[in-house]
Design an enzyme around this catalytic site. Structure first.
Site, PDB file in Angstrom:
ATOM      1  N   GLU A 134       0.824  -1.214   0.000  1.00 60.98           N
ATOM      2  CA  GLU A 134       0.000   0.000   0.000  1.00 60.98           C
ATOM      3  C   GLU A 134       0.857   1.262   0.000  1.00 60.98           C
ATOM      4  OE1 GLU A 134      -2.962  -0.214  -0.731  1.00 60.98           O
ATOM      5  OE2 GLU A 134      -3.310  -2.337  -0.342  1.00 60.98           O
ATOM      6  N   GLU A 193      -0.591  -2.714  -9.649  1.00 63.41           N
ATOM      7  CA  GLU A 193      -0.690  -3.682  -8.557  1.00 63.41           C
ATOM      8  C   GLU A 193       0.546  -4.574  -8.498  1.00 63.41           C
ATOM      9  OE1 GLU A 193      -2.962  -4.017  -6.104  1.00 63.41           O
ATOM     10  OE2 GLU A 193      -3.829  -2.165  -6.848  1.00 63.41           O
TER      11      GLU A 193
END
Length: 270
Positions: A134, A193
């Site tokens: 993150e 991602e």
């Protein structure tokens, strides 16, 4: 049209500077001065509307892991003489009472974990897998890149409508362009991602967390979500779990070397 094209080209050249975390020159048309205040305001709004976890142990785990990875990032950038890259960051880590299997990091370093993901994390190393991923999204400026791509896409559609004089062809262009643009944005999201997985693995290892936990975490996540209906990968914002696990396993030898150097240990792949 030539003047417009030249102006756009100059903007693109100015907007592309090297990111010290990724080593890439992404297109960024939105400054941190514009993006961070919006992100901080949204984060504070979430904290007002959501309930913070009363689990002191898990909350401390999230905060500790976050600060440790933050420290690793700062040491790395300091060594590169690029600590100013973090100007404007206001790091914060909170655990929110919510059953979702989710965590996120706002531009500028505002992190939130949901309690639903903590059993999947299982331990501090598992929390570090998610935290590194993150935080990478923020450091790699993925949100700013998505916003910039949307601005460019909007500009291209306007330019296409100006350039195409025949209404028949203009209508075809306007019906097909959004579909193509959306598929392109989805492809970027999957790429982002995978980049967050890769760099996040390095960050957790630099911070002294065992990178061998990363593929294990994604195996646990796959087990939790295996019964959910997924769209085909090319229509999804996220790559398939199997692809993520394969990439992490391929990167593990390098990450273990970083981990051993950071901790003074001598763990092996097995």
């Amino acid at each position: 049209m030539k003047k417009i094209a030249f102006t756009l080209l100059m903007l693109l050249i100015v907007a592309c500077s090297t990111n010290p975390i990724t080593g890439k020159r992404p297109l960024i048309l939105v400054s941190n001065a514009q993006l961070f205040p919006m992100a901080f305001q949204q984060y504070n709004q979430v904290l007002k509307e959501q309930k913070l976890s009363k689990n002191a142990k898990q909350t401390m785990m999230v905060k500790t892991v976050g600060k440790n990875i933050q420290g690793a990032v700062e040491r790395y950038l300091q060594a590169q003489n690029q600590l100013n890259f973090l100007d404007g960051y206001k790091w914060e880590y909170n655990l929110i009472e919510n059953d979702q299997l989710n965590a996120w990091c706002m531009p500028g370093g505002k992190v939130a974990f949901y309690t639903g993901i903590m059993p999947v994390c299982k331990n501090e190393d598992g929390v570090a897998v998610v935290m590194g991923h993150e935080i990478t999204h923020a450091l790699a400026e993925h949100s700013a890149q998505r916003m910039s791509q949307a601005l460019v896409a909007q500009g291209l559609q306007i330019a296409g409508n100006v350039a195409i004089k025949d209404n028949r062809y203009r209508n075809v262009f306007n019906s097909l362009y959004p579909v193509g643009a959306q598929v392109g944005i989805l492809a970027y999201s999957r790429k982002a991602e995978l980049e967050a997985d890769k760099i996040g693995l390095t960050l957790m290892a630099m911070a002294g967390y065992d990178p061998r936990e990363a593929p294990k975490f994604w195996e646990r996540m796959e087990a939790q979500t295996k019964n959910s209906r997924r769209p085909p990968e090319f229509l999804s914002t996220h790559p398939n779990p199997g692809r993520r696990i394969a990439q992490l396993n391929a990167q593990l030898p390098e990450a273990i070397e970083i981990y051993n150097k950071a901790t003074g240990k001598s763990v092996s792949l097995n």
